[in-house]
Design an enzyme around this catalytic site. Structure first.
Site, short mmCIF file in Angstrom:
data_model
loop_
_atom_site.label_atom_id
_atom_site.label_comp_id
_atom_site.label_asym_id
_atom_site.label_seq_id
_atom_site.Cartn_x
_atom_site.Cartn_y
_atom_site.Cartn_z
N PRO A 25 0.84 -1.20 0.00
CA PRO A 25 0.00 0.00 0.00
C PRO A 25 0.88 1.25 0.00
CG PRO A 25 -0.01 -1.03 2.16
CD PRO A 25 0.74 -1.96 1.26
N ALA A 27 0.39 5.51 -0.04
CA ALA A 27 -0.58 6.60 0.07
C ALA A 27 -0.61 7.43 -1.20
CB ALA A 27 -0.24 7.49 1.26
N CYS A 110 5.76 2.86 9.23
CA CYS A 110 5.93 4.24 8.80
C CYS A 110 7.06 4.93 9.57
CB CYS A 110 4.63 5.02 9.00
SG CYS A 110 4.78 6.72 8.40
N LYS A 152 2.91 -5.85 8.92
CA LYS A 152 4.13 -5.39 8.24
C LYS A 152 4.89 -4.45 9.17
CE LYS A 152 5.89 -2.89 4.21
NZ LYS A 152 5.59 -1.81 3.26
N ASN A 214 10.49 -7.18 1.79
CA ASN A 214 10.23 -5.90 1.13
C ASN A 214 11.49 -5.04 1.20
OD1 ASN A 214 8.47 -2.91 2.14
ND2 ASN A 214 8.73 -3.62 0.06
N GLY A 238 6.98 -2.20 -3.60
CA GLY A 238 6.58 -0.83 -3.34
C GLY A 238 6.99 0.09 -4.47
#
Length: 379
Positions: A25, A27, A110, A152, A214, A238
């Protein structure tokens, strides 16, 4: 490289993910339009933009619009952000009770200062009990409906505070269906290189559920190499797909042991860009769609001989008619540039992670950080 093909198929709860590829995902990027564009190239698990748990509970109109899925999208995958076990549990109850998604992922990755300074994002797994309480509450809400809940996270806060091994073991013990590791610390943000050796260590520590890797997968060869080097069960894509939704077709071919398709020429890229614009208009209407499309232009045209003046006009495009006019001025036969396969999207530089006062004093403090349920991006 073909040794990866002998691994068991990736399963996330009841869902087989073949090829073992997940769209991360992002943003403002992975809305229903971009996910559909990517899905037209290859199979995988495509996760929507991150949603905050509090916004779900409060039924924020913009958030509910972000939770849109295409009719053919299955399983519908949603990422939630939250710091409070009670709020996460209530949001998951709403999502599964109203049939809004088939898979829920939680974001603890994040690195943005406005998030970590409140104890959210990549700061939160340091608080082991709080992290475990969030996973347990979410799993309890998701499990009766058969909806898998995954997690994650990053390597840790910085090189002195690695949290990923504890986070992986806790998530596994509390019933998570899989874990994914972005192989950078929060202090690295998106700079430098991802250290894939941490993915291998997590795979050794977490043995009963899939471990996904990732970080720095920009080509299909990168994905195969990550699986071969780390033993991970799947890869999370990503920034590598920004302006390159066809990467998912290349990944599908690579994991099937088939030749990887050649990169598209500029004419084909223009067709993909036009398709992207149409899908955005369908989702958001023409004005918002064209504003949203502008940020993708530099990624689509990376390395191509477009010219600075034409690039500027693409970056300010305001209608489909104008887009068609600009596309007509491109050299449609220009081949895909070999130097456009590297890093793309945000990179920035490393920096000290901003944390709440006394955050590192007690990793077993289960208290919910105050004011951390804010809208933000990333992982």
């Amino acid at each position: 490289m073909t040794a990866t093909l002998s691994k068991p198929a990736l399963r996330i709860g009841p869902y087989q993910v073949d090829p073992p590829v997940v769209l991360a995902p992002m943003a403002g990027i992975t809305n229903v339009a971009f996910r559909r564009l990517c899905r037209e190239y290859g199979a995988g698990l495509y996760v929507c933009e991150m949603i905050t748990a509090r916004a779900v509970v409060e039924r924020h109109p913009g958030t509910m619009h972000m939770m849109t899925f295409d009719a053919s999208e299955y399983p519908r995958s949603m990422q939630l952000y939250g710091v409070d076990p009670a709020t996460m549990k209530e949001a998951v109850k709403i999502i599964v009770g109203e049939g809004l998604a088939d898979h829920i992922d939680a974001n603890f990755g994040c690195p943005v200062a406005k998030v970590t300074r409140k104890g959210g994002g990549a700061a939160l797994p340091f608080k082991r009990k709080l992290f475990g309480n969030i996973v347990r509450a979410s799993v309890e809400a998701a499990e009766p409906a058969g909806v898998p809940f995954t997690v994650k996270f990053r390597v840790g806060i910085d090189d002195d505070h690695h949290t990923y091994l504890d986070a992986g073991r806790i998530a596994e013990a509390e019933g998570a269906a899989a874990v994914a590791l972005h192989a950078r610390t929060a202090a690295q943000r998106y700079s430098g290189k991802a250290d894939w050796s941490h993915i291998a260590r997590l795979k050794e520590a977490v043995t009963s559920i899939p471990v996904l890797g990732n970080g720095d997968i920009f080509t299909a060869h990168d994905a195969l190499r990550m699986v071969a080097e780390t033993g991970c069960d799947g890869v999370v894509i990503g920034r590598g797909c920004l302006g390159r939704p066809w990467l998912f077709g290349e990944l599908e071919a690579a994991f099937a042991g088939k030749p990887i398709p050649a990169g598209p020429n500029l004419g084909e890229v223009a067709r993909v860009l036009r398709r992207h614009a149409e899908l955005l208009v369908e989702h958001d209407g023409p004005d918002k769609a064209m504003r949203d499309l502008r940020k993708h232009m530099a990624w689509y045209f990376m390395g191509f001989p477009v010219g600075s003046q034409l690039r500027r006009r693409f970056a300010m495009v305001s209608s489909l008619d104008e887009l068609d006019e600009l596309i007509a001025q491109l050299d449609h036969d220009a081949p895909f540039p070999a130097d456009a396969l590297g890093p793309r999207g945000r990179q920035g530089s490393p920096g000290k992670v901003t944390l709440p006062h006394g955050w590192l004093d007690d990793p077993d403090d289960p208290c919910v950080p105050e004011g951390a349920d804010i809208m933000h991006s990333g992982g």
